[in-house]
Design a protein around this motif. Sequence first.
Motif, mmCIF file in Angstrom:
data_model
loop_
_atom_site.group_PDB
_atom_site.id
_atom_site.type_symbol
_atom_site.label_atom_id
_atom_site.label_comp_id
_atom_site.label_asym_id
_atom_site.label_seq_id
_atom_site.Cartn_x
_atom_site.Cartn_y
_atom_site.Cartn_z
ATOM 1 N N GLU A 121 34.337 28.197 24.673
ATOM 2 C CA GLU A 121 34.080 27.782 26.059
ATOM 3 C C GLU A 121 35.058 28.459 27.027
ATOM 4 O O GLU A 121 34.660 28.958 28.081
ATOM 5 N N LYS A 122 36.322 28.517 26.645
ATOM 6 C CA LYS A 122 37.324 29.133 27.516
ATOM 7 C C LYS A 122 37.128 30.642 27.624
ATOM 8 O O LYS A 122 37.209 31.222 28.714
ATOM 9 N N TYR A 123 36.888 31.300 26.494
ATOM 10 C CA TYR A 123 36.688 32.754 26.539
ATOM 11 C C TYR A 123 35.437 33.123 27.342
ATOM 12 O O TYR A 123 35.419 34.147 28.031
ATOM 13 N N ASN A 124 34.397 32.293 27.253
ATOM 14 C CA ASN A 124 33.197 32.538 28.065
ATOM 15 C C ASN A 124 33.523 32.407 29.552
ATOM 16 O O ASN A 124 33.105 33.234 30.365
ATOM 17 N N PHE A 125 34.290 31.373 29.894
ATOM 18 C CA PHE A 125 34.669 31.167 31.292
ATOM 19 C C PHE A 125 35.510 32.330 31.807
ATOM 20 O O PHE A 125 35.314 32.817 32.922
ATOM 21 N N LEU A 126 36.461 32.777 30.970
ATOM 22 C CA LEU A 126 37.359 33.862 31.365
ATOM 23 C C LEU A 126 36.685 35.236 31.305
ATOM 24 O O LEU A 126 37.217 36.212 31.831
ATOM 25 N N ARG A 127 35.544 35.301 30.651
ATOM 26 C CA ARG A 127 34.816 36.555 30.404
ATOM 27 C C ARG A 127 35.675 37.542 29.601
ATOM 28 O O ARG A 127 35.601 38.751 29.801
ATOM 29 N N SER A 148 39.558 33.295 35.888
ATOM 30 C CA SER A 148 38.873 34.341 35.122
ATOM 31 C C SER A 148 39.447 35.707 35.481
ATOM 32 O O SER A 148 40.006 35.906 36.566
ATOM 33 N N ILE A 149 39.296 36.660 34.561
ATOM 34 C CA ILE A 149 39.760 38.035 34.781
ATOM 35 C C ILE A 149 39.025 38.658 35.964
ATOM 36 O O ILE A 149 39.608 39.389 36.771
ATOM 37 N N SER A 150 37.734 38.364 36.090
ATOM 38 C CA SER A 150 36.939 38.925 37.195
ATOM 39 C C SER A 150 37.458 38.466 38.546
ATOM 40 O O SER A 150 37.545 39.260 39.494
ATOM 41 N N ASP A 151 37.796 37.173 38.648
ATOM 42 C CA ASP A 151 38.345 36.650 39.904
ATOM 43 C C ASP A 151 39.711 37.269 40.203
ATOM 44 O O ASP A 151 40.044 37.534 41.361
ATOM 45 N N LEU A 152 40.491 37.495 39.143
ATOM 46 C CA LEU A 152 41.802 38.110 39.316
ATOM 47 C C LEU A 152 41.660 39.524 39.887
ATOM 48 O O LEU A 152 42.392 39.912 40.803
#
Length: 420
Positions: free
Chosen positions: A252-258, A56-60
């Motif tokens: 689902e993927k866009y939600n996970f990636l935020r 995810s962008i947040s984790d990055l």
Amino acid sequence: STLLKEERRDIHRKIWENSIDKESMFSIYHAFKGELFDEVIEFGEKLIEKLNERGSISDLKLLTDFLIESYKAKNLKISKNCLYKRIYSLLHLGFLEEAKDLIENLGEEDINYYYFLSLYFSFKGKKEKSLYILKKGIDLLKEKGKELFISLADILLDMGKFKEAFSVLEKIKDEVNLWEKSKRLKFMNLYQTALENTGDYEKSLEICFELYKEKENLSLSELAKLESSIAYNNLMIGKLDESEDFFKKSIEKYNFLREYRSLYPVLTEYSFLLYTKGELEDSFKNLKRAKYLAESMKAVEYLAKIYAYEGIFYLSMGKIKKAEESFLRAKDFFKIEKLQKVINITVIHNYAVFLLYKRKFEDSIYYFKKLVELSREENDKYRENLNLYSLSLTYFLSGDIDSSLKYIEAVSYTHLTLPT
């Protein structure tokens, strides 16, 4: 929190030592809290590529926090790779000014200076400025700057300038095979998007499935975008079940990636699919979330399309007053010069349908004729034929049979699945 700092540090170090996967956010967090800065740098730089592709962008962003602080603690220069990922995550999470400060330190000899600065202006809604930055980079960097043509085409597509985007992609078509695989796949993705937005859904879908065979080489974000394209193309050719399957995968993927900037357009088209299937409650639920995200992101252009869809949904439920309110809100966006033609076409079409429902034939005919002109300008055969059919229907209902026959004969049925 009641323990001494040294005691807390030692606990974190033990957790790090006992962790099996050193290249994970869990492990890196404990290494950082344990002040094991060398380990954070060693394993964090490896993890950063994995997160860029599948995280995810947040984790990055969080990982770059740990890395930057670790580099500072060791009095080392921050790696370019870490810096690039930091800027990328800040831009996509909306920390635009913080990102801009870092971009300006890259220097104009760095190709990523132009790439990230163009993204900054694009996210600020200054698309023309974004184009200017990319063209400047292409001119100054010469051969090296050719890779910026990919970003240039991307921005042009985002602005609805599909013919210009095609022209840019054609310039580099012969050179793409010499580039690394990720850039070749990016080119194919943009090329199919250009086809999709000019109404060649079958050809676009063909390229989409060629790309899908290479999905293990795509980042999670690129895969989500590709799946949304497959969904949309299937929707346009009437394959509703296949469309729904790929919409769900993309969401689902866009939600996970935020990645909410990419999510609201997908939710909007998914809501239209559900409306087409008669699932109005779920349709409204998804459209409501799309509207909330678009408003949060100040996506003025896309709100026009959302209100146009909302109006059609209300109209089908017989809620005429609510439908009119939505159409009038969408119609307000006609004044916005930067409104994409493809969105403008959607807004005007739905408003023309509403006027037809109210039996205001003259006004409805005026807008449907405008729509045929706009569709021809964009070389969009699907929308051109849809509006020719609608124009014929409007003349028929108004009692002008001769004009109705004239326009129905102009419809190319190979590009249109007519409603039953």
